[in-house]
Design a protein around this motif. Sequence first.
Motif, PDB file in Angstrom:
ATOM      1  N   LEU A   1       0.814  -1.218   0.000  1.00  0.00           N
ATOM      2  CA  LEU A   1       0.000   0.000   0.000  1.00  0.00           C
ATOM      3  C   LEU A   1       0.850   1.272   0.000  1.00  0.00           C
ATOM      4  O   LEU A   1       0.368   2.331  -0.415  1.00  0.00           O
ATOM      5  N   VAL A   2       2.094   1.147   0.455  1.00  0.00           N
ATOM      6  CA  VAL A   2       2.968   2.322   0.607  1.00  0.00           C
ATOM      7  C   VAL A   2       3.126   3.029  -0.741  1.00  0.00           C
ATOM      8  O   VAL A   2       3.523   2.431  -1.727  1.00  0.00           O
ATOM      9  N   GLY A   3       2.771   4.306  -0.748  1.00  0.00           N
ATOM     10  CA  GLY A   3       2.891   5.119  -1.952  1.00  0.00           C
ATOM     11  C   GLY A   3       1.817   4.887  -2.998  1.00  0.00           C
ATOM     12  O   GLY A   3       1.803   5.548  -4.023  1.00  0.00           O
ATOM     13  N   LYS A   4       0.909   3.932  -2.761  1.00  0.00           N
ATOM     14  CA  LYS A   4      -0.124   3.612  -3.744  1.00  0.00           C
ATOM     15  C   LYS A   4      -1.525   3.983  -3.290  1.00  0.00           C
ATOM     16  O   LYS A   4      -2.398   4.187  -4.114  1.00  0.00           O
ATOM     17  N   VAL A   5      -1.740   4.025  -1.990  1.00  0.00           N
ATOM     18  CA  VAL A   5      -3.073   4.292  -1.456  1.00  0.00           C
ATOM     19  C   VAL A   5      -3.061   5.641  -0.751  1.00  0.00           C
ATOM     20  O   VAL A   5      -2.348   5.834   0.238  1.00  0.00           O
ATOM     21  N   LYS A   6      -3.863   6.545  -1.292  1.00  0.00           N
ATOM     22  CA  LYS A   6      -3.951   7.880  -0.712  1.00  0.00           C
ATOM     23  C   LYS A   6      -4.515   7.780   0.710  1.00  0.00           C
ATOM     24  O   LYS A   6      -5.484   7.081   0.957  1.00  0.00           O
ATOM     25  N   GLY A   7      -3.868   8.458   1.627  1.00  0.00           N
ATOM     26  CA  GLY A   7      -4.340   8.472   3.006  1.00  0.00           C
ATOM     27  C   GLY A   7      -3.649   7.469   3.909  1.00  0.00           C
ATOM     28  O   GLY A   7      -3.730   7.577   5.124  1.00  0.00           O
ATOM     29  N   PHE A   8      -2.958   6.487   3.330  1.00  0.00           N
ATOM     30  CA  PHE A   8      -2.243   5.500   4.141  1.00  0.00           C
ATOM     31  C   PHE A   8      -0.924   6.104   4.592  1.00  0.00           C
ATOM     32  O   PHE A   8      -0.108   6.528   3.787  1.00  0.00           O
ATOM     33  N   LYS A   9      -0.700   6.140   5.904  1.00  0.00           N
ATOM     34  CA  LYS A   9       0.483   6.789   6.461  1.00  0.00           C
ATOM     35  C   LYS A   9       1.526   5.813   6.984  1.00  0.00           C
ATOM     36  O   LYS A   9       2.688   6.170   7.130  1.00  0.00           O
ATOM     37  N   GLY A  10       1.142   4.576   7.306  1.00  0.00           N
ATOM     38  CA  GLY A  10       2.099   3.601   7.802  1.00  0.00           C
ATOM     39  C   GLY A  10       1.437   2.587   8.715  1.00  0.00           C
ATOM     40  O   GLY A  10       0.238   2.631   8.947  1.00  0.00           O
ATOM     41  N   PHE A  11       2.252   1.653   9.229  1.00  0.00           N
ATOM     42  CA  PHE A  11       1.712   0.613  10.091  1.00  0.00           C
ATOM     43  C   PHE A  11       2.793   0.095  11.027  1.00  0.00           C
ATOM     44  O   PHE A  11       3.988   0.263  10.796  1.00  0.00           O
ATOM     45  N   ILE A  12       2.330  -0.559  12.091  1.00  0.00           N
ATOM     46  CA  ILE A  12       3.189  -1.258  13.033  1.00  0.00           C
ATOM     47  C   ILE A  12       2.598  -2.652  13.182  1.00  0.00           C
ATOM     48  O   ILE A  12       1.396  -2.807  13.401  1.00  0.00           O
ATOM     49  N   MET A  13       3.436  -3.657  13.068  1.00  0.00           N
ATOM     50  CA  MET A  13       2.992  -5.046  13.203  1.00  0.00           C
ATOM     51  C   MET A  13       3.877  -5.728  14.220  1.00  0.00           C
ATOM     52  O   MET A  13       5.102  -5.638  14.142  1.00  0.00           O
ATOM     53  N   THR A  14       3.274  -6.407  15.191  1.00  0.00           N
ATOM     54  CA  THR A  14       4.064  -7.082  16.220  1.00  0.00           C
ATOM     55  C   THR A  14       3.346  -8.330  16.721  1.00  0.00           C
ATOM     56  O   THR A  14       2.123  -8.423  16.631  1.00  0.00           O
ATOM     57  N   GLY A  15       4.110  -9.251  17.228  1.00  0.00           N
ATOM     58  CA  GLY A  15       3.545 -10.428  17.867  1.00  0.00           C
ATOM     59  C   GLY A  15       3.359 -10.162  19.347  1.00  0.00           C
ATOM     60  O   GLY A  15       4.041  -9.330  19.939  1.00  0.00           O
ATOM     61  N   SER A  16       2.442 -10.878  19.947  1.00  0.00           N
ATOM     62  CA  SER A  16       2.190 -10.751  21.381  1.00  0.00           C
ATOM     63  C   SER A  16       3.281 -11.474  22.164  1.00  0.00           C
ATOM     64  O   SER A  16       3.717 -12.558  21.780  1.00  0.00           O
ATOM     65  N   LEU A  17       3.706 -10.884  23.261  1.00  0.00           N
ATOM     66  CA  LEU A  17       4.674 -11.537  24.140  1.00  0.00           C
ATOM     67  C   LEU A  17       4.006 -12.584  25.025  1.00  0.00           C
ATOM     68  O   LEU A  17       4.654 -13.519  25.490  1.00  0.00           O
ATOM     69  N   ASP A  18       2.701 -12.426  25.274  1.00  0.00           N
ATOM     70  CA  ASP A  18       1.961 -13.312  26.166  1.00  0.00           C
ATOM     71  C   ASP A  18       1.333 -14.515  25.467  1.00  0.00           C
ATOM     72  O   ASP A  18       1.097 -15.536  26.093  1.00  0.00           O
ATOM     73  N   ASP A  19       1.024 -14.363  24.180  1.00  0.00           N
ATOM     74  CA  ASP A  19       0.286 -15.399  23.458  1.00  0.00           C
ATOM     75  C   ASP A  19       0.986 -15.673  22.127  1.00  0.00           C
ATOM     76  O   ASP A  19       0.989 -14.821  21.243  1.00  0.00           O
ATOM     77  N   PRO A  20       1.577 -16.851  21.943  1.00  0.00           N
ATOM     78  CA  PRO A  20       2.323 -17.144  20.714  1.00  0.00           C
ATOM     79  C   PRO A  20       1.454 -17.263  19.465  1.00  0.00           C
ATOM     80  O   PRO A  20       1.972 -17.357  18.361  1.00  0.00           O
ATOM     81  N   GLN A  21       0.147 -17.224  19.615  1.00  0.00           N
ATOM     82  CA  GLN A  21      -0.758 -17.298  18.476  1.00  0.00           C
ATOM     83  C   GLN A  21      -1.352 -15.932  18.110  1.00  0.00           C
ATOM     84  O   GLN A  21      -2.096 -15.826  17.149  1.00  0.00           O
ATOM     85  N   LYS A  22      -1.027 -14.901  18.850  1.00  0.00           N
ATOM     86  CA  LYS A  22      -1.652 -13.592  18.673  1.00  0.00           C
ATOM     87  C   LYS A  22      -0.689 -12.593  18.043  1.00  0.00           C
ATOM     88  O   LYS A  22       0.505 -12.603  18.324  1.00  0.00           O
ATOM     89  N   ALA A  23      -1.229 -11.728  17.178  1.00  0.00           N
ATOM     90  CA  ALA A  23      -0.463 -10.635  16.585  1.00  0.00           C
ATOM     91  C   ALA A  23      -1.298  -9.360  16.657  1.00  0.00           C
ATOM     92  O   ALA A  23      -2.528  -9.409  16.710  1.00  0.00           O
ATOM     93  N   VAL A  24      -0.616  -8.230  16.669  1.00  0.00           N
ATOM     94  CA  VAL A  24      -1.271  -6.928  16.771  1.00  0.00           C
ATOM     95  C   VAL A  24      -0.784  -6.049  15.628  1.00  0.00           C
ATOM     96  O   VAL A  24       0.407  -5.987  15.345  1.00  0.00           O
ATOM     97  N   ASN A  25      -1.733  -5.381  14.981  1.00  0.00           N
ATOM     98  CA  ASN A  25      -1.432  -4.473  13.884  1.00  0.00           C
ATOM     99  C   ASN A  25      -2.060  -3.120  14.181  1.00  0.00           C
ATOM    100  O   ASN A  25      -3.224  -3.040  14.560  1.00  0.00           O
ATOM    101  N   ILE A  26      -1.291  -2.069  13.993  1.00  0.00           N
ATOM    102  CA  ILE A  26      -1.799  -0.707  14.112  1.00  0.00           C
ATOM    103  C   ILE A  26      -1.455  -0.002  12.816  1.00  0.00           C
ATOM    104  O   ILE A  26      -0.291   0.033  12.400  1.00  0.00           O
ATOM    105  N   SER A  27      -2.472   0.531  12.142  1.00  0.00           N
ATOM    106  CA  SER A  27      -2.231   1.273  10.906  1.00  0.00           C
ATOM    107  C   SER A  27      -2.693   2.714  11.073  1.00  0.00           C
ATOM    108  O   SER A  27      -3.617   3.007  11.830  1.00  0.00           O
TER     109      SER A  27
END
Length: 77
Positions: free
Chosen positions: A30-56
Amino acid sequence: MTYIKHIEGRFKQGKRDEAVQMIVDFYNGLVGKVKGFKGFIMTGSLDDPQKAVNISLWKQGKKWITIMQTIKTTPLF
């Protein structure tokens, strides 16, 4: 004004890393292609090996709504 979309997901055991890579590839596309998209953060959970968190980061607009609907309806695993 910038908006934040927070998404948490749980994946089948042993599939989190693969799913996270798919999500990162999606957002990198999406970077540079979608107007209004500013960025994202993606991380895995430290407490749950099956969980991930995304913030855009988005500027308000119709594209934001369209992309969020795509994410909601795209099955990963």
